[in-house]
Write a protein that holds these residues in place. Structure first.
Motif, PDB file in Angstrom:
ATOM      1  N   HIS A  38      -4.839   3.492   7.363  1.00 21.29           N
ATOM      2  CA  HIS A  38      -3.576   4.030   6.866  1.00 21.29           C
ATOM      3  C   HIS A  38      -3.290   5.357   7.542  1.00 21.29           C
ATOM      4  O   HIS A  38      -4.185   5.965   8.137  1.00 21.29           O
ATOM      5  N   VAL A  39      -2.063   5.786   7.460  1.00 19.70           N
ATOM      6  CA  VAL A  39      -1.643   7.022   8.117  1.00 19.70           C
ATOM      7  C   VAL A  39      -1.112   7.989   7.070  1.00 19.70           C
ATOM      8  O   VAL A  39      -0.067   7.748   6.460  1.00 19.70           O
ATOM      9  N   LEU A  40      -1.852   9.064   6.849  1.00 16.34           N
ATOM     10  CA  LEU A  40      -1.415  10.076   5.895  1.00 16.34           C
ATOM     11  C   LEU A  40      -0.230  10.853   6.463  1.00 16.34           C
ATOM     12  O   LEU A  40      -0.185  11.138   7.670  1.00 16.34           O
ATOM     13  N   PRO A  41       0.730  11.225   5.621  1.00 17.87           N
ATOM     14  CA  PRO A  41       1.815  12.087   6.098  1.00 17.87           C
ATOM     15  C   PRO A  41       1.278  13.455   6.477  1.00 17.87           C
ATOM     16  O   PRO A  41       0.254  13.910   5.949  1.00 17.87           O
ATOM     17  N   VAL A  42       1.969  14.120   7.392  1.00 18.04           N
ATOM     18  CA  VAL A  42       1.458  15.367   7.944  1.00 18.04           C
ATOM     19  C   VAL A  42       1.243  16.420   6.868  1.00 18.04           C
ATOM     20  O   VAL A  42       0.293  17.209   6.933  1.00 18.04           O
ATOM     21  N   GLU A  43       2.089  16.431   5.822  1.00 14.45           N
ATOM     22  CA  GLU A  43       1.934  17.445   4.777  1.00 14.45           C
ATOM     23  C   GLU A  43       0.661  17.248   3.966  1.00 14.45           C
ATOM     24  O   GLU A  43       0.157  18.192   3.346  1.00 14.45           O
ATOM     25  N   VAL A  90     -10.316  -9.821  -3.968  1.00 14.47           N
ATOM     26  CA  VAL A  90      -9.937  -9.102  -2.749  1.00 14.47           C
ATOM     27  C   VAL A  90     -10.538  -7.703  -2.810  1.00 14.47           C
ATOM     28  O   VAL A  90     -10.423  -7.002  -3.818  1.00 14.47           O
ATOM     29  N   ASP A  91     -11.175  -7.302  -1.723  1.00 13.84           N
ATOM     30  CA  ASP A  91     -11.748  -5.969  -1.598  1.00 13.84           C
ATOM     31  C   ASP A  91     -11.071  -5.295  -0.408  1.00 13.84           C
ATOM     32  O   ASP A  91     -11.215  -5.748   0.729  1.00 13.84           O
ATOM     33  N   LEU A  92     -10.318  -4.233  -0.676  1.00 17.59           N
ATOM     34  CA  LEU A  92      -9.543  -3.558   0.363  1.00 17.59           C
ATOM     35  C   LEU A  92     -10.069  -2.148   0.577  1.00 17.59           C
ATOM     36  O   LEU A  92     -10.179  -1.372  -0.375  1.00 17.59           O
ATOM     37  N   VAL A  93     -10.389  -1.820   1.816  1.00 18.84           N
ATOM     38  CA  VAL A  93     -10.811  -0.471   2.186  1.00 18.84           C
ATOM     39  C   VAL A  93     -10.032  -0.066   3.434  1.00 18.84           C
ATOM     40  O   VAL A  93     -10.049  -0.784   4.441  1.00 18.84           O
ATOM     41  N   THR A  94      -9.344   1.070   3.353  1.00 17.49           N
ATOM     42  CA  THR A  94      -8.677   1.613   4.534  1.00 17.49           C
ATOM     43  C   THR A  94      -9.079   3.066   4.718  1.00 17.49           C
ATOM     44  O   THR A  94      -9.321   3.785   3.755  1.00 17.49           O
ATOM     45  N   HIS A  95      -9.161   3.477   5.980  1.00 13.92           N
ATOM     46  CA  HIS A  95      -9.430   4.868   6.326  1.00 13.92           C
ATOM     47  C   HIS A  95      -8.185   5.474   6.972  1.00 13.92           C
ATOM     48  O   HIS A  95      -7.437   4.771   7.671  1.00 13.92           O
ATOM     49  N   ASP A  96      -7.985   6.767   6.750  1.00 19.45           N
ATOM     50  CA  ASP A  96      -6.944   7.455   7.488  1.00 19.45           C
ATOM     51  C   ASP A  96      -7.239   7.370   8.983  1.00 19.45           C
ATOM     52  O   ASP A  96      -8.402   7.300   9.407  1.00 19.45           O
ATOM     53  N   LEU A  97      -6.185   7.404   9.770  1.00 15.92           N
ATOM     54  CA  LEU A  97      -6.299   7.215  11.214  1.00 15.92           C
ATOM     55  C   LEU A  97      -7.341   8.139  11.847  1.00 15.92           C
ATOM     56  O   LEU A  97      -8.170   7.693  12.651  1.00 15.92           O
ATOM     57  N   ALA A  98      -7.314   9.425  11.510  1.00 12.10           N
ATOM     58  CA  ALA A  98      -8.242  10.368  12.134  1.00 12.10           C
ATOM     59  C   ALA A  98      -9.690  10.036  11.782  1.00 12.10           C
ATOM     60  O   ALA A  98     -10.577  10.071  12.645  1.00 12.10           O
ATOM     61  N   LYS A  99      -9.953   9.711  10.522  1.00  8.00           N
ATOM     62  CA  LYS A  99     -11.318   9.368  10.129  1.00  8.00           C
ATOM     63  C   LYS A  99     -11.784   8.105  10.844  1.00  8.00           C
ATOM     64  O   LYS A  99     -12.929   8.039  11.331  1.00  8.00           O
ATOM     65  N   PHE A 100     -10.907   7.120  10.924  1.00  9.38           N
ATOM     66  CA  PHE A 100     -11.282   5.870  11.582  1.00  9.38           C
ATOM     67  C   PHE A 100     -11.617   6.119  13.046  1.00  9.38           C
ATOM     68  O   PHE A 100     -12.585   5.569  13.577  1.00  9.38           O
ATOM     69  N   CYS A 101     -10.831   6.970  13.698  1.00  8.17           N
ATOM     70  CA  CYS A 101     -11.102   7.264  15.110  1.00  8.17           C
ATOM     71  C   CYS A 101     -12.420   8.008  15.275  1.00  8.17           C
ATOM     72  O   CYS A 101     -13.147   7.777  16.244  1.00  8.17           O
ATOM     73  N   GLU A 118       0.816  -1.206   0.000  1.00  7.63           N
ATOM     74  CA  GLU A 118       0.000   0.000   0.000  1.00  7.63           C
ATOM     75  C   GLU A 118       0.853   1.262   0.000  1.00  7.63           C
ATOM     76  O   GLU A 118       1.963   1.285   0.535  1.00  7.63           O
ATOM     77  N   ARG A 119       0.335   2.325  -0.622  1.00 11.75           N
ATOM     78  CA  ARG A 119       1.132   3.546  -0.780  1.00 11.75           C
ATOM     79  C   ARG A 119       1.253   4.358   0.498  1.00 11.75           C
ATOM     80  O   ARG A 119       2.140   5.198   0.610  1.00 11.75           O
ATOM     81  N   HIS A 120       0.359   4.151   1.458  1.00 15.12           N
ATOM     82  CA  HIS A 120       0.478   4.800   2.759  1.00 15.12           C
ATOM     83  C   HIS A 120       0.749   3.730   3.815  1.00 15.12           C
ATOM     84  O   HIS A 120       0.228   2.619   3.728  1.00 15.12           O
ATOM     85  N   PRO A 121       1.553   4.046   4.829  1.00 17.37           N
ATOM     86  CA  PRO A 121       1.809   3.067   5.892  1.00 17.37           C
ATOM     87  C   PRO A 121       0.507   2.643   6.560  1.00 17.37           C
ATOM     88  O   PRO A 121      -0.372   3.469   6.812  1.00 17.37           O
TER      89      PRO A 121
END
Length: 258
Positions: free
Chosen positions: A46-51, A74-85, A16-19
């Protein structure tokens, strides 16, 4: 396609392109009734970079992609950390199940922290999520006659009842059979044989199914009203601090099976 999870799933997360803080398996595999032609539902954070959060060009809060490898969809869905929280704090049982799924594809120390804070997100109002999901699946079953939405309706009602009574999240229908009607095991076996099949021979009629679903709905409503779970989550400040710390650090600390 297969009911057995493929060994190459960790390679998917690593590409994945984001950690990723974590990726787990959801859907029918988590719910205890995968079929020979079930796809694999991967969910994670996933965790978006701060920029990409504070700048003018913002990153994707949700990343979705689907593909087929070796005959497995395979169906993959990830949310950025803040949205997931934010979703966690919004009485969303779906993301709570993803976070606590025992079917872990990749993990990290951040994942461990989030799991520890998950219990501070639980409230009696999670019952509304399961009641609403059950209504949707019942309407789908009434329209299509497919077994899958019927099992989903039973699953969410039994999961919700158990959660309200014990504070424990159990998404696997096979572990909740004691609370359901006696014919559920035969429905699970039929679902494992075909992803989009109808009711098996000898299954109860529509009136019996409706009555049993109505009874479970009433039990969930009663369990909600009597639940010892709080009315509001207690983890808001801790999750805020976790998001800030992680964002400033830039990358989740990798766990042993990253």
């Amino acid at each position: 396609m297969t009911a057995v999870l493929p060994s190459w799933l960790p390679e998917v997360a690593a590409g994945e392109r984001h950690p990723l803080a974590f990726a787990t398996v959801s859907g029918a595999h988590l719910y205890g009734f995968p079929s020979v032609d079930s796809d694999v539902d991967l969910r994670g954070v996933h965790v978006l970079p701060v920029e990409q959060v504070v700048g003018l060009r913002t990153g994707e809060e949700t990343v979705t992609r689907s593909w087929i490898r070796e005959g497995v969809e395979v169906d993959l869905v990830t949310h950025d950390l803040a949205k997931f929280c934010r979703l966690l704090l919004g009485r969303n049982g779906y993301v709570l199940e993803q976070l606590l799924s025992p079917l872990v594809v990749t993990t990290s120390l951040l994942h461990e922290e989030m799991r520890a804070l998950a219990w501070g997100c639980l409230t009696r109002h999670h019952a509304h999520h399961y009641l609403g999901f059950a209504r949707t699946q019942r309407r789908l079953f009434d329209r299509t006659g497919e077994l899958k939405p019927l099992l989903y309706a039973f699953r969410v009602l039994l999961t919700g009842i158990h959660l309200m009574r014990t504070g424990e999240l159990v998404a696997d229908l096979a572990l909740l059979l004691d609370g359901g009607p006696p014919y559920l095991p035969s429905l699970i076996e039929a679902k494992r044989a075909a992803e989009h099949g109808g009711l098996p021979d000898g299954a109860p009629g529509g009136e019996r199914l409706a009555a049993d679903l109505d009874a479970l709905t009433a039990r969930l409503e009663d369990a909600r009203d009597a639940s010892a779970l709080p009315d509001v989550p207690s983890a808001h400040d801790a999750l805020h601090d976790l998001v800030v710390r992680t964002r400033l650090a830039g990358t989740p600390v990798r766990g042993p099976n990253w």
